[in-house]
Motif scaffolding. Structure first.
Motif, PDB file in Angstrom:
ATOM      1  N   PRO A 191      72.701  23.921   3.826  1.00  0.00           N
ATOM      2  CA  PRO A 191      73.345  25.224   3.829  1.00  0.00           C
ATOM      3  C   PRO A 191      74.008  25.515   5.168  1.00  0.00           C
ATOM      4  O   PRO A 191      73.454  25.209   6.211  1.00  0.00           O
ATOM      5  N   ARG A 207      74.047  34.249   3.296  1.00  0.00           N
ATOM      6  CA  ARG A 207      72.657  34.043   3.723  1.00  0.00           C
ATOM      7  C   ARG A 207      71.706  34.833   2.829  1.00  0.00           C
ATOM      8  O   ARG A 207      70.659  34.339   2.425  1.00  0.00           O
ATOM      9  N   ARG A 259      71.321  33.089  -0.447  1.00  0.00           N
ATOM     10  CA  ARG A 259      70.462  31.908  -0.293  1.00  0.00           C
ATOM     11  C   ARG A 259      68.991  32.303  -0.237  1.00  0.00           C
ATOM     12  O   ARG A 259      68.141  31.688  -0.875  1.00  0.00           O
ATOM     13  N   ALA A 273      68.818  25.438  -4.288  1.00  0.00           N
ATOM     14  CA  ALA A 273      67.983  26.484  -3.701  1.00  0.00           C
ATOM     15  C   ALA A 273      66.825  25.905  -2.887  1.00  0.00           C
ATOM     16  O   ALA A 273      66.296  26.585  -2.016  1.00  0.00           O
ATOM     17  N   THR A 329      66.757  25.945   1.168  1.00  0.00           N
ATOM     18  CA  THR A 329      66.293  27.094   1.935  1.00  0.00           C
ATOM     19  C   THR A 329      64.824  27.307   1.602  1.00  0.00           C
ATOM     20  O   THR A 329      64.475  27.482   0.447  1.00  0.00           O
TER      21      THR A 329
END
Length: 132
Positions: free
Chosen positions: A18, A26, A29, A109, A112
């Motif tokens: 990312p 952000r 995320r 995903a 993160t």
């Protein structure tokens, strides 16, 4: 005469990690990462309750460690319990879970608050990008 060269960029941790991005990116995320962790907890809790019979959905006497079968209730009752869906003629929470899992996988995903970037660096994942 010019020669055309086609290249395919291999997915690596460097080009899939990312980026800093905007505050909005952000936030998205982090929300998706939190959703992934919450959904993971739902599945983990179901496993823990079946394994140890904590009394939520599985009684202690039916726990896996006490000789119970983790699939017996589902195979005898659970398959037909959601057909047709109780509160809606065509939509079921299992379909929503499947869609959310697909979205979480498609947006990486796990990069993160997860092991996604480390997973992407594994040689087998770099050779077979569909594992990403």
């Amino acid at each position: 005469m010019e020669t055309m060269i086609a290249t395919i960029e291999r997915a690596t941790a460097e080009n899939t990690a990312p980026k800093a991005g905007t505050a909005h990116e952000r936030a998205v995320r982090y929300i998706l990462a939190g959703t992934r962790l919450a959904l993971g907890w739902i599945f983990l809790w179901a496993f823990i309750d079946k394994m140890f019979g904590l009394g939520m959905a599985t009684e202690s006497k039916n726990a896996w460690i006490n000789g119970g079968s983790p699939t017996k209730g589902f195979l005898t009752f659970g398959v037909t319990a959601v057909l047709p869906p109780e509160n809606n003629p065509f939509m079921d929470d299992h379909l929503i879970y499947a869609a959310v899992l697909a979205v979480l996988a498609l947006v990486n995903a796990g990069d993160t608050w997860g092991l996604g970037r480390m997973w992407a660096r594994l040689p087998i994942v770099q050779r077979t990008p569909w594992l990403r």
